[in-house]
Write a protein that holds these residues in place. Structure first.
Motif, mmCIF file in Angstrom:
data_model
loop_
_atom_site.group_PDB
_atom_site.id
_atom_site.type_symbol
_atom_site.label_atom_id
_atom_site.label_comp_id
_atom_site.label_asym_id
_atom_site.label_seq_id
_atom_site.Cartn_x
_atom_site.Cartn_y
_atom_site.Cartn_z
ATOM 1 N N ILE A 19 0.832 -1.202 0.000
ATOM 2 C CA ILE A 19 0.000 0.000 0.000
ATOM 3 C C ILE A 19 0.871 1.258 0.000
ATOM 4 N N LEU A 20 1.906 1.275 0.852
ATOM 5 C CA LEU A 20 2.790 2.440 0.933
ATOM 6 C C LEU A 20 3.533 2.674 -0.384
ATOM 7 N N LEU A 21 4.017 1.594 -1.004
ATOM 8 C CA LEU A 21 4.745 1.733 -2.270
ATOM 9 C C LEU A 21 3.846 2.281 -3.372
ATOM 10 N N CYS A 22 2.606 1.784 -3.418
ATOM 11 C CA CYS A 22 1.658 2.279 -4.426
ATOM 12 C C CYS A 22 1.354 3.754 -4.188
ATOM 13 N N SER A 23 1.156 4.120 -2.940
ATOM 14 C CA SER A 23 0.856 5.513 -2.612
ATOM 15 C C SER A 23 2.050 6.416 -2.947
ATOM 16 N N TYR A 24 3.261 5.912 -2.686
ATOM 17 C CA TYR A 24 4.468 6.684 -3.034
ATOM 18 C C TYR A 24 4.557 6.875 -4.550
ATOM 19 N N LEU A 48 -7.749 6.022 -0.325
ATOM 20 C CA LEU A 48 -8.666 5.133 0.401
ATOM 21 C C LEU A 48 -7.930 3.859 0.809
ATOM 22 N N GLY A 49 -7.091 3.332 -0.088
ATOM 23 C CA GLY A 49 -6.299 2.152 0.251
ATOM 24 C C GLY A 49 -5.366 2.415 1.416
ATOM 25 N N LEU A 50 -4.759 3.613 1.450
ATOM 26 C CA LEU A 50 -3.863 3.971 2.552
ATOM 27 C C LEU A 50 -4.616 4.063 3.868
#
Length: 389
Positions: A14-19, A88-90
């Protein structure tokens, strides 16, 4: 350890996608790094105030969060359905970490982080000129009955899907009545699709459905409330007898449900020295000793006097447990408690009254979770079958 590793791995995704989606925004880069650092420390420490069920629900949040985050990166067209799936995922990921690694300081930090994300999203969305069809349906305007129903069925669909996977992981595919949850998943999906797309059905189908479904739902809720009430019943002290209902025996050792019943019986007998226990349960074809003998052996080994335990080893069902145990009690007005797993207490009491008991109480043993939710729902159909018979 595997459980914690899966949870943390999903959170890293999730963090990698948000980054990846926000790497050009300096504030978000540092904000995500702070989130990563604090939640990593929580994972390493590994403390949690919660038991297994909230942790499993936390895994659900992390799975949903990872799905949304990956979708926002891999499928550009996801924005037709949600304007900010990565955020929302984060949020779901932060909530899941709070449940899996529940500590006061982590909950406080992640709550502040979620609030900051909401503020950031509001500012970002004000710059948007228009939203998607899904955003206009769910996110704007007043809450309507149609929107509420749509969200309920969507949440029901997600819950049934994730809980089915959980049951398969914990018990395998041979759990009785496992099909209930895939069936619920299909029902919720069909209803969600019909409401979201405003699909009409013929009146000969719609009218009976709108009459029968509310009746079934109310009946289901009433029975489930009775089951839950008995799950948390606090028994009276110094009951004359407690009947320990048998369950499976593995060789000479009790199965997990039977172990919980024996432990509950020990705690009650230890606290109430005048109470007599009736160990009830016959011997199955694949059991080396009767369930009653297994119960007695275990209680004696734990320190309960042998002369306080009466054996009933003829029964092959719960109704026979109670009927044969009733014959062993001389005083028919004696106060009696039933020790079984908590989800089973309500139906066991109904059977006890049918067997002739006058004063009966629940002495609930612990129900194992997360499978206990399935047993509690399944018990509704057992109660209905008892009423019909």
């Amino acid at each position: 350890m595997i459980f914690r590793t899966i949870a943390y791995s999903l959170f890293i995704i999730i963090l990698l996608c948000s980054y990846f989606k926000n790497r050009k925004t300096k504030f978000m880069v540092w904000f995500l790094f702070a989130i990563f650092a604090v939640n990593t420390v929580a994972m390493i420490i590994g403390d949690s105030m919660l038991n297994i069920l909230p942790k499993v629900i936390g895994e659900y949040f992390l799975v949903c969060g990872a799905f949304l985050a990956l979708s926002s990166v891999a499928i550009k067209e996801i924005y037709k359905y949600s304007r900010n799936p990565d955020f929302l995922g984060l949020i779901l990921g932060l909530t899941g970490m709070c449940l899996v690694y529940a500590t006061t300081w982590l909950i406080g930090f992640n709550a502040v982080a979620i609030a900051i994300i909401h503020i950031y999203v509001i500012v970002k969305e004000r710059k948007e000129k228009k939203g998607s069809k899904a955003w206009r349906f769910f996110g704007r305007g007043r809450i309507t009955y149609r929107k509420l129903k749509c969200m309920i069925y969507l949440l029901g669909l997600i819950w049934c899907m994730l809980y089915t996977i959980t049951l398969l992981i914990y018990t395998g595919p041979f759990l009785s009545w496992l099909w209930l949850w895939p069936l619920g998943m299909v029902f919720c999906f069909i209803r969600f699709l019909m409401i979201f797309r405003n699909i009409r059905v013929p009146k000969p189908i719609a009218i009976p459905y709108h009459i029968m479904f509310p009746i079934f739902f109310i009946f289901f809720v009433v029975i489930e409330l009775m089951i839950i009430q008995n799950k948390f019943h606090i028994p009276s002290k110094e009951l004359d007898y407690v009947i320990v209902l048998g369950a499976g025996v593995n060789g000479y050792s009790p199965s997990k449900p039977l172990k919980e019943r024996i432990d509950r019986a020990y705690n009650y007998l230890e606290a109430n020295p005048n109470t007599i226990a009736i160990a009830s349960g016959g011997q199955g074809p694949d059991e080396l000793i009767s369930e009653a003998q297994c119960i007695k052996n275990r209680l004696v080994a734990m320190g309960i006097e042998e002369d306080r335990i009466i054996i009933e080893d003829r029964s092959t069902s719960t109704e026979e447990n109670l009927a044969y145990s009733y014959q062993l009690i001389d005083n028919k007005n004696a106060s009696v408690g039933i020790i079984t797993n908590s989800f089973h207490e309500f139906r066991a009491k109904l059977m006890a009254y049918r067997a002739g008991f006058n004063t009966i109480e629940s002495v609930p043993a612990r129900t194992l979770y997360p499978v206990g939710i399935h047993y509690t729902v399944r018990e509704f159909f057992g109660v209905v079958k008892f009423f019909i018979s």
